[in-house]
Every structure is written in C-alpha cells, then in structure tokens.
Motif scaffolding. Structure first.
Motif, PDB file in Angstrom:
ATOM      1  N   CYS A  64       3.128 -26.211 -26.919  1.00 15.80           N
ATOM      2  CA  CYS A  64       3.598 -26.990 -25.773  1.00 15.80           C
ATOM      3  C   CYS A  64       4.869 -26.345 -25.243  1.00 15.80           C
ATOM      4  N   ARG A  65       4.795 -25.862 -24.012  1.00 17.10           N
ATOM      5  CA  ARG A  65       5.994 -25.293 -23.412  1.00 17.10           C
ATOM      6  C   ARG A  65       6.178 -25.880 -22.030  1.00 17.10           C
ATOM      7  N   SER A  66       7.390 -25.852 -21.584  1.00 14.11           N
ATOM      8  CA  SER A  66       7.735 -26.443 -20.298  1.00 14.11           C
ATOM      9  C   SER A  66       7.283 -25.544 -19.151  1.00 14.11           C
ATOM     10  N   MET A  67       6.524 -26.120 -18.223  1.00 14.71           N
ATOM     11  CA  MET A  67       6.038 -25.394 -17.046  1.00 14.71           C
ATOM     12  C   MET A  67       6.066 -26.330 -15.851  1.00 14.71           C
ATOM     13  N   CYS A  68       6.101 -25.765 -14.650  1.00  9.37           N
ATOM     14  CA  CYS A  68       5.974 -26.594 -13.459  1.00  9.37           C
ATOM     15  C   CYS A  68       4.505 -27.014 -13.341  1.00  9.37           C
ATOM     16  N   TRP A  69       4.223 -27.955 -12.456  1.00  9.34           N
ATOM     17  CA  TRP A  69       2.864 -28.498 -12.320  1.00  9.34           C
ATOM     18  C   TRP A  69       1.841 -27.395 -12.065  1.00  9.34           C
ATOM     19  N   ASN A  70       2.113 -26.508 -11.108  1.00  6.61           N
ATOM     20  CA  ASN A  70       1.141 -25.467 -10.759  1.00  6.61           C
ATOM     21  C   ASN A  70       0.888 -24.513 -11.929  1.00  6.61           C
ATOM     22  N   GLU A  71       1.932 -24.180 -12.673  1.00  6.37           N
ATOM     23  CA  GLU A  71       1.755 -23.324 -13.853  1.00  6.37           C
ATOM     24  C   GLU A  71       0.942 -24.051 -14.922  1.00  6.37           C
ATOM     25  N   ALA A  72       1.233 -25.328 -15.123  1.00  7.46           N
ATOM     26  CA  ALA A  72       0.502 -26.113 -16.119  1.00  7.46           C
ATOM     27  C   ALA A  72      -0.974 -26.229 -15.746  1.00  7.46           C
ATOM     28  N   LEU A  73      -1.255 -26.444 -14.463  1.00  7.27           N
ATOM     29  CA  LEU A  73      -2.647 -26.520 -14.002  1.00  7.27           C
ATOM     30  C   LEU A  73      -3.333 -25.175 -14.201  1.00  7.27           C
ATOM     31  N   ALA A  74      -2.659 -24.086 -13.848  1.00  5.75           N
ATOM     32  CA  ALA A  74      -3.238 -22.747 -14.027  1.00  5.75           C
ATOM     33  C   ALA A  74      -3.497 -22.464 -15.511  1.00  5.75           C
ATOM     34  N   TRP A  75      -2.565 -22.868 -16.374  1.00 14.36           N
ATOM     35  CA  TRP A  75      -2.747 -22.679 -17.814  1.00 14.36           C
ATOM     36  C   TRP A  75      -3.965 -23.469 -18.306  1.00 14.36           C
ATOM     37  N   THR A  76      -4.085 -24.695 -17.835  1.00 16.33           N
ATOM     38  CA  THR A  76      -5.204 -25.544 -18.245  1.00 16.33           C
ATOM     39  C   THR A  76      -6.529 -24.948 -17.773  1.00 16.33           C
ATOM     40  N   ILE A  77      -6.574 -24.486 -16.529  1.00 15.21           N
ATOM     41  CA  ILE A  77      -7.796 -23.864 -16.006  1.00 15.21           C
ATOM     42  C   ILE A  77      -8.168 -22.642 -16.837  1.00 15.21           C
ATOM     43  N   ALA A  78      -7.176 -21.822 -17.162  1.00 18.53           N
ATOM     44  CA  ALA A  78      -7.433 -20.585 -17.905  1.00 18.53           C
ATOM     45  C   ALA A  78      -7.845 -20.837 -19.354  1.00 18.53           C
ATOM     46  N   ASN A  79      -7.339 -21.899 -19.960  1.00 25.00           N
ATOM     47  CA  ASN A  79      -7.570 -22.122 -21.388  1.00 25.00           C
ATOM     48  C   ASN A  79      -8.659 -23.132 -21.718  1.00 25.00           C
ATOM     49  N   PHE A  80      -9.021 -23.991 -20.791  1.00 21.79           N
ATOM     50  CA  PHE A  80     -10.046 -24.992 -21.055  1.00 21.79           C
ATOM     51  C   PHE A  80     -11.349 -24.594 -20.376  1.00 21.79           C
ATOM     52  N   LYS A  81     -11.848 -23.404 -20.714  1.00 23.23           N
ATOM     53  CA  LYS A  81     -13.092 -22.882 -20.141  1.00 23.23           C
ATOM     54  C   LYS A  81     -14.194 -22.927 -21.177  1.00 23.23           C
ATOM     55  N   GLY A  82     -15.404 -23.072 -20.686  1.00 20.29           N
ATOM     56  CA  GLY A  82     -16.555 -23.049 -21.571  1.00 20.29           C
ATOM     57  C   GLY A  82     -17.194 -24.419 -21.699  1.00 20.29           C
ATOM     58  N   LYS A  83     -18.193 -24.480 -22.548  1.00 22.31           N
ATOM     59  CA  LYS A  83     -18.956 -25.723 -22.697  1.00 22.31           C
ATOM     60  C   LYS A  83     -19.013 -26.207 -24.136  1.00 22.31           C
ATOM     61  N   SER A  84     -18.167 -25.656 -24.978  1.00 23.95           N
ATOM     62  CA  SER A  84     -18.185 -26.077 -26.383  1.00 23.95           C
ATOM     63  C   SER A  84     -17.659 -27.503 -26.500  1.00 23.95           C
TER      64      SER A  84
END
Length: 175
Positions: free
Chosen positions: A117-137
């Motif tokens: 958990c690191r501090s990010m602005c909203w757009n960075e947090a959204l981009a991080w989530t998009i990049a890391n929560f990929k797939g169908k597992s």
C-alpha cells in the motif's frame, strides 16, 4: 431517442435483400452505438460483479457522484468540507484517496490482501489497479470485488454520516 421511428426503420431495412438474416442480433448491431472500450471496463463488469457496487464505481470513475464540490458548483451546497474527515474539499480525489478515513480503510484492505500500500493520487491508483487486477482467475475476481466494495463502502459511509448522522470507525467496518 428515436425522433421519427418510421423514417429510421425505413432506413434500417431499406437495403435488406435476404430477410432470413434479420434477427434481433442483426438489428442490435445496426442500431447500437459503438465506442472504444475503456481501460477500466473489466474492473467493473466481470462475471462475479455486484451491480450496485459496480454502478457506484462507474460513477466514481466518471466523476458523477454528487460530491460537495459538484453540489457547490450547482449552487446546492455551501459547505464543501469532507463528510468523512472534515479536512479538505469533498471531491473524488479527497473522498477516495486523500481522506484519512478512506486511507485507513484502503490500507487495511491492502494489508488483508497482502498487497503493498503506497500513497498515490486517484489517477495513479486507478492506473495501478487496472494494470494489476487483470485476468479471470478467482484471485483477480476477488481483488476486483474488494476494490469495488471499497469505493461503495466509502460512499455509503459518507452518506450515513451526511443523511443519518451516524458513523463507523475503520475497525467497525472490518468486524
């Protein structure tokens, strides 16, 4: 919305030569608007999503929730302080990212998921989530659910405090 249904229908069916291809899918493909897929679509609309939570997440991403900053611009609100931490203007960035309450909830969520958990602005947090929560597992589906639940429960807590005058502590949410 259809302005003149007869003219639109005439245009749709004017060049049909083989009526056996005219099925509901064919009509749908002809009348629907096609847009490019947004990067965050799979965060909200996945097989195990919870519709009411996905809709709130959708509204957060599009900045369509009636936060105090938006209500002030419409002349419907005069006090813009955050309803959760009373510090800063209540807007998307503050409510879901900078607010002490939301930050406490998110850090507990990330700790429970054993993710950094690191501090990010909203757009960075959204981009991080998009990049890391990929797939169908199953794990990815759970992480997407957790993210949608976080946005939903922060908004719910804001509304509980604003309209019902009751509040919960971060620890109470995790019980």
């Amino acid at each position: 919305m259809l302005q003149n249904p007869r003219n639109e229908a005439d245009g749709l069916f004017a060049n049909v030569e083989a009526w056996d291809v005219v099925k509901s899918r064919w009509v749908w493909e002809k009348v629907r608007d096609r847009w490019e897929k947004v990067l965050w679509e799979d965060l909200l609309w996945f097989p195990l999503h919870i519709p009411k939570m996905s809709i709130i997440s959708w509204m957060v991403i599009l900045n369509r929730l009636p936060t105090k900053d938006r209500l002030i611009r419409l002349g419907l609100e005069s006090d813009g302080s955050c309803g959760l931490c009373e510090d800063g203007l209540e807007n998307k960035e503050n409510l879901f990212n900078e607010c002490v309450f939301a930050g406490g909830v998110w850090s507990r969520v990330m700790l429970a998921c054993r993710l950094p958990c690191r501090s990010m602005c909203w757009n960075e947090a959204l981009a991080w989530t998009i990049a890391n929560f990929k797939g169908k597992s199953l794990l990815v589906c759970i992480l997407k659910l957790v993210w949608n639940c976080f946005l939903y429960f922060v908004w719910e807590e804001r509304n509980l405090r604003r309209f019902r005058g009751c509040s919960r502590l971060v620890d109470e949410i995790f019980e």
